[in-house]
Structure formats: structure tokens, C-alpha cells
Scaffold this active site. Sequence first.
Site, PDB file in Angstrom:
ATOM      1  N   GLY A   1      -9.581 -31.292  -9.949  1.00  0.00           N
ATOM      2  CA  GLY A   1      -9.717 -32.003  -8.674  1.00  0.00           C
ATOM      3  C   GLY A   1      -8.383 -32.219  -7.979  1.00  0.00           C
ATOM      4  O   GLY A   1      -7.589 -31.315  -7.781  1.00  0.00           O
ATOM      5  N   GLY A   2      -8.133 -33.476  -7.604  1.00  0.00           N
ATOM      6  CA  GLY A   2      -6.905 -33.822  -6.890  1.00  0.00           C
ATOM      7  C   GLY A   2      -5.655 -33.474  -7.674  1.00  0.00           C
ATOM      8  O   GLY A   2      -4.584 -33.267  -7.090  1.00  0.00           O
TER       9      GLY A   2
ATOM     10  N   GLY B   1       7.689   1.258   7.468  1.00  0.00           N
ATOM     11  CA  GLY B   1       7.652  -0.155   7.836  1.00  0.00           C
ATOM     12  C   GLY B   1       8.366  -1.008   6.810  1.00  0.00           C
ATOM     13  O   GLY B   1       8.945  -2.050   7.144  1.00  0.00           O
ATOM     14  N   ALA B   2       8.324  -0.579   5.564  1.00  0.00           N
ATOM     15  CA  ALA B   2       8.946  -1.379   4.508  1.00  0.00           C
ATOM     16  C   ALA B   2      10.460  -1.473   4.715  1.00  0.00           C
ATOM     17  O   ALA B   2      11.083  -2.479   4.361  1.00  0.00           O
ATOM     18  CB  ALA B   2       8.615  -0.780   3.148  1.00  0.00           C
TER      19      ALA B   2
HETATM   20  C1  HXC Z   1     -12.269 -41.404 -15.227  1.00  0.00           C
HETATM   21  C2  HXC Z   1     -11.764 -39.861 -16.850  1.00  0.00           C
HETATM   22  C3  HXC Z   1     -11.720 -38.846 -15.883  1.00  0.00           C
HETATM   23  C4  HXC Z   1     -11.961 -39.194 -14.537  1.00  0.00           C
HETATM   24  C5  HXC Z   1     -11.287 -37.978 -17.792  1.00  0.00           C
HETATM   25  N1  HXC Z   1     -11.501 -39.269 -18.013  1.00  0.00           N
HETATM   26  N2  HXC Z   1     -11.422 -37.670 -16.502  1.00  0.00           N
HETATM   27  N3  HXC Z   1     -12.041 -41.141 -16.518  1.00  0.00           N
HETATM   28  N4  HXC Z   1     -12.229 -40.482 -14.258  1.00  0.00           N
HETATM   29  N5  HXC Z   1     -11.887 -38.270 -13.564  1.00  0.00           N
HETATM   30  C6  HXC Z   1     -11.446 -39.985 -19.298  1.00  0.00           C
HETATM   31  C7  HXC Z   1     -12.588 -39.646 -20.224  1.00  0.00           C
HETATM   32  O1  HXC Z   1     -13.664 -40.492 -19.955  1.00  0.00           O
HETATM   33  C8  HXC Z   1     -11.952 -39.947 -21.569  1.00  0.00           C
HETATM   34  O2  HXC Z   1     -11.935 -41.337 -21.768  1.00  0.00           O
HETATM   35  C9  HXC Z   1     -10.515 -39.507 -21.384  1.00  0.00           C
HETATM   36  O3  HXC Z   1     -10.293 -39.530 -19.972  1.00  0.00           O
HETATM   37  C10 HXC Z   1     -10.241 -38.112 -21.890  1.00  0.00           C
HETATM   38  O4  HXC Z   1     -11.203 -37.213 -21.325  1.00  0.00           O
HETATM   39  P1  HXC Z   1     -11.982 -36.139 -22.204  1.00  0.00           P
HETATM   40  O5  HXC Z   1     -13.081 -35.602 -21.365  1.00  0.00           O
HETATM   41  O6  HXC Z   1     -12.331 -36.740 -23.531  1.00  0.00           O
HETATM   42  O7  HXC Z   1     -10.844 -35.062 -22.429  1.00  0.00           O
HETATM   43  P2  HXC Z   1     -10.938 -33.472 -22.431  1.00  0.00           P
HETATM   44  O8  HXC Z   1     -12.110 -33.043 -23.268  1.00  0.00           O
HETATM   45  O9  HXC Z   1      -9.586 -32.997 -22.830  1.00  0.00           O
HETATM   46  O10 HXC Z   1     -11.248 -33.033 -20.926  1.00  0.00           O
HETATM   47  C11 HXC Z   1     -10.328 -33.300 -19.906  1.00  0.00           C
HETATM   48  C12 HXC Z   1     -10.966 -32.981 -18.550  1.00  0.00           C
HETATM   49  C13 HXC Z   1     -12.348 -33.692 -18.447  1.00  0.00           C
HETATM   50  C14 HXC Z   1     -11.150 -31.457 -18.401  1.00  0.00           C
HETATM   51  C15 HXC Z   1      -9.991 -33.442 -17.468  1.00  0.00           C
HETATM   52  O11 HXC Z   1     -12.177 -35.080 -18.807  1.00  0.00           O
HETATM   53  C16 HXC Z   1     -12.951 -33.626 -17.105  1.00  0.00           C
HETATM   54  O12 HXC Z   1     -13.540 -32.613 -16.718  1.00  0.00           O
HETATM   55  N6  HXC Z   1     -12.867 -34.757 -16.357  1.00  0.00           N
HETATM   56  C17 HXC Z   1     -13.492 -34.864 -15.037  1.00  0.00           C
HETATM   57  C18 HXC Z   1     -12.816 -33.993 -14.034  1.00  0.00           C
HETATM   58  C19 HXC Z   1     -13.321 -34.185 -12.653  1.00  0.00           C
HETATM   59  O13 HXC Z   1     -14.381 -33.624 -12.272  1.00  0.00           O
HETATM   60  N7  HXC Z   1     -12.679 -35.081 -11.905  1.00  0.00           N
HETATM   61  C20 HXC Z   1     -13.047 -35.466 -10.550  1.00  0.00           C
HETATM   62  C21 HXC Z   1     -12.449 -34.429  -9.611  1.00  0.00           C
HETATM   63  S1  HXC Z   1     -12.775 -34.763  -7.953  1.00  0.00           S
HETATM   64  P3  HXC Z   1     -11.898 -42.000 -23.216  1.00  0.00           P
HETATM   65  O14 HXC Z   1     -12.116 -43.451 -22.946  1.00  0.00           O
HETATM   66  O15 HXC Z   1     -13.008 -41.368 -24.000  1.00  0.00           O
HETATM   67  O16 HXC Z   1     -10.542 -41.707 -23.772  1.00  0.00           O
HETATM   68  C22 HXC Z   1     -11.287 -35.121  -7.304  1.00  0.00           C
HETATM   69  C23 HXC Z   1     -11.321 -35.301  -5.817  1.00  0.00           C
HETATM   70  C24 HXC Z   1      -9.973 -35.245  -5.170  1.00  0.00           C
HETATM   71  O17 HXC Z   1     -10.308 -35.207  -7.956  1.00  0.00           O
HETATM   72  C25 HXC Z   1      -9.998 -34.610  -3.825  1.00  0.00           C
HETATM   73  C26 HXC Z   1      -9.774 -33.113  -3.891  1.00  0.00           C
HETATM   74  C27 HXC Z   1      -9.684 -32.433  -2.575  1.00  0.00           C
END
Ligand code: HXC
Length: 510
Positions: free
Chosen positions: A169-170, A404-405
Site C-alpha cells: 500500500g502506502g 537518432g541515437a
Molecule cells: C494494522 C497490521 C497491518 C495493517 C500488518 N499488521 N499490516 N496492522 N494495519 N495494515 C499487523 C498484523 O496484524 C500483525 O500484528 C503484525 O502487523 C505483523 O503482520 P503479519 O501479517 O503477521 O506479518 P507478515 O506475515 O510478515 O505479513 C506482512 C504483510 C501483511 C505482507 C505486510 O501483514 C499484510 O498484507 N498486511 C496488510 C497490507 C495491506 O493491505 N495494507 C493496507 C494497504 S492500503 P500482530 O499483533 O499479530 O503482531 C494503503 C493505502 C494507502 O496503504 C494509499 C495508497 C495510494
Amino acid sequence: MQEILEKLDKRRGEARAGGGKKRTDAQHGRGKLTARERIELLLDEGSFEEFDMFVEHRCTDFAMETQRIPGDGVVTGWGTVNGRTIYVFAKDFTVFGGSLSEAHARKITKLQDMALRNRAPIIGLFDAGGARIQEGVDALGGYGEVFQRNVLASGVIPQISVIMGPCAGGDVYSPAMTDFIFMVRDTSYMFVTGPDVVKTVTNETVTAEELGGASVHTTKSSIADKGYDNDVEALLQMRRLIDFLPSSNTAELPVIPCLQSAEDSDESLDTLIPANPNQPYDMKELILKTVDDGDFFEIQEAHARNIVTGLARIKGRTVGVVANQPMVLAGVLDSDAGRKGARFVRFCDCFNIPIISFVDVPGFLPGTAQEYGGLIKHGAKLLFAYAEATVPKITLITRKAYGGAYVVMASKHLRGDINYAWPTAEIAVMGSRGAAEIIYRAELEDKQKIAARVKDYEARFANPFVAAERGFLDDVIMPHSTRRRIARALDMLKGKELANPWKKHDNIPL
Ligand code: HXC
């Protein structure tokens, strides 16, 4: 009083513990350092001053009020790298996966504002899962604030992103707007959406590495500029990179004294070009023999290897090097090379880094794959970038400069300041055989006649002197004198002043 001091110590200790021992052990278990360990390695010893270590989120949804960790998942502050001020933020994966809350975003934007106001580079160390899911639009808005500042700082202060864990994401969009992205192999990933979402939406089964590992982003997508084997190597290389960069677009280039003389000649360069014009040679040999101590920080080394880009120094001052690489696809310009070269040229121009171009290019790559892929626009990016650049531009044609290059590669016609060629240069619309076969198509059947026509064309254009006679080259130089001639040209160009007409901004063919 003692009690008050102890209380501060205790609160600091709690903040430094991040997400706790279990999560820190897990971080180490994955071969990753913690946010604070990373900062320690990046900055000069003892120079880090942390801000906002007591900041906590204020979210009360999803029982978040019961989970408050001081610092809120990002460590921010400033320090020095070899004595120069650098702002740094490091995502703490042990705290809510380093995800960004409103409070966490404010810590980053505060730092971005300081870096921009005080004109010093900012480095982000990313290991984070994007917007904090529990905070909804507050987190999204936080990212918007970060992105806006990324854009305002672009071209004013260097912004560097190092991806050191799974990022989504961000946490991939903000890096995408910075000057450079570096990754750590096997422990870092970048994707807009992870493998699970990919599976749900497209039914594609893909691993994190296949979707967004360093192996993908340094080669196929070219999102990342380089991959490193581990956190330590990545951070030490960032220190090396910082030494090449000015602090801002109005700051002087750093000067690192060099013991190697710029007066000595290198006779080995006289035999670098093979007798057979179709035989490749390694352009990197020329780069390493021209720059101070052979110290070359290559950017995008594993992508579009037919063009080489990177930072180096001559007489201690930073230069950007762009070079065609005859070892890969004969150094031809294709879409990837156009984009890679253009981005690097524009980076150098933003930060007043003189550009040295080494040219050996047989032209643009023909074919449907290239044309359908937008070669015209991608090639035009490089042309546009060179033409708009106002920094000192020094160009050396070593062998081929066709079509051109020839024009694109910082020729005199695009305001090249100093244009040199080796006596082995060939400057023509195309190679002699192709040229003779087009002009004398009617004689194609007669092999002897065509061979004579090829020879004629060669005699006329397979040399640098036609261009030199017109003043398109400033001189034809001895290969062994290359370092000396370029160093002298750079000295001469130190006071260069050139401005483009006023405009809001240009409209480079994106
Ligand atoms: C809150 C989060 C989190 C999130 C991870 N955690 N991502 N908490 N918000 N976005 C927390 C988990 O709950 C977990 O908590 C700890 O972080 C570790 O995550 P895991 O999943 O256990 O780790 P891993 O298996 O290594 O996976 C990492 C990861 C995955 C690939 C980053 O966590 C993931 O896919 N997260 C979500 C990604 C996502 O979709 N984010 C939103 C994007 S939208 P605990 O308590 O168990 O330790 C965005 C919009 C911005 O960003 C604008 C863009 C233009």
C-alpha cells in the site's frame, strides 16, 4: 528529582522496546534488524537525535485504546553521515506491523517538513504493511499528507527509500515518489496488494518473492535501483551513496579528496576498442579508468544493462555517468534503456550533478515488440531529458554513434558543452552496410559493387572527422588522455550558467 529522572528513563525504555521481546526476536529470526538497530548502522556513531518517541495513536475503534505503544510504529529523527545532516525515519515492524496511523503519519510529515525547510536529505527505512487498517480514512489521509510532501520535496532535497521488509500500500507508493529505492534480497517485498489478495482477485497463485521481491524489482519492473544481501550491507551502501549527493538543489556538491592524479594517462585505453567493429568490449572498463579510484556507484545495474548509469567522482567532485554498453545488445537503445537513462539524467540535472556520457550506440532497437511497447515515447524521454538538462554535459564518442541515437546521447545539438570523440568513432546515419544497401538498392544483386559502395560509405563516415570538421565535436582525443581531458573540461565548466525559458513545468513524454 531522582524519581522524575527515573520516570523519564522508564518511559524511554518502554518506547525503545517497541512491540516487545517476542516480536523483536521474530524480527531477528527473519534475518532483519530492528528500526533502531538500522538507524544506528546508517548514521555516524552516537549522532542520532530521536523525535516524538512518546507519540501514541488516539484510535478507539476495534479496542485499539488498549493497545498503545509509544512511538506508534515509526522511529524518526536526524543524525549525520560522515558529518553531514540527514533526516531519517524507520518503520518499526514490531509495532502493528509498522502500519501507518494518523499519529504515525504526523511524525513522518514533521520530519519531511524539517528536511525540506533545512535542506537536507531524508532517508526512509521501510518495513511496513501500509495504512493501519483499524484507523480507516484517518490513515489514508495520513498517507496523502506524506505523498504530498514527497512531491514538494522532489528535486529539492534527495529522498531515498530502503525497503527492508514486506511493504504494501502506502509503504510502496511513498517510496515510488522518491529518488531511489533500494531493497534487501530475500527479506523485503514491495507490492500494492499482497499474494493473498492477488489470489482472491485474479486467482493467481504467487509467492511474495515472485510478486515483489528484489529479484523482480531490480530486473523486470525496475522499481528498485539495487538489491543488497542483508540489512547491514544495504545501510553501509546508503552511507556511501550519501557521500555522492549534495544536501539540496542549491547546495554545493560534496568534495571527497582523491589521491589519484587527473594528469596521468592510461595507455591501456588506446587498445580498448577491438579491431573488429562488431566485437563488443566492456564500457565499464572505460568508466572505472576515468573516474576517481575506480569508485562507481551504479544505479539500476541489473535492469536495461545496455545502458549504464551511476555516480562517481572526478577530482573529488560528483559526476553522473551515462554510458552505452556494447556488451549487452550491442549497446542499442530500447524502451527500457530510454526510461532508465532519462530518469538518471533528470536526477543529475535536479541536483546540479555534471553528466558524462560515453557513447557507443548502433541506434534504436527495431521491431514490433519495441514499437508496440512505446519505443518512440520511451526513447523520447531520454532525448527530452538530455535536451532540457542545464548541468555541464561532457560527451565522449568511443565508437558508433548512429542515427537518432547520436543526437540523443548528449550531442552538441542538445547543448552538449564539450563533445569529444576517440579516433575510432564512427558518426553516421547508420552502419555502412545498411546505408549502402539502401542508397544503392538497384545494385543489391551485384555483390562486388555493393562491397565497394560499403567501403566508400565507410571511408566517408566511419570516422569522427566529418563531425569534427563541422564543429559538432570539439576535438578528437587520444584514448589514453580521457581522464585528463574530462577532468579539465569539468574544471572549465564549473561556472556554467544556463537557464531554460520560464515555465510552470515541462511536459516530458511520460
Ligand atoms: C494494522 C497490521 C497491518 C495493517 C500488518 N499488521 N499490516 N496492522 N494495519 N495494515 C499487523 C498484523 O496484524 C500483525 O500484528 C503484525 O502487523 C505483523 O503482520 P503479519 O501479517 O503477521 O506479518 P507478515 O506475515 O510478515 O505479513 C506482512 C504483510 C501483511 C505482507 C505486510 O501483514 C499484510 O498484507 N498486511 C496488510 C497490507 C495491506 O493491505 N495494507 C493496507 C494497504 S492500503 P500482530 O499483533 O499479530 O503482531 C494503503 C493505502 C494507502 O496503504 C494509499 C495508497 C495510494
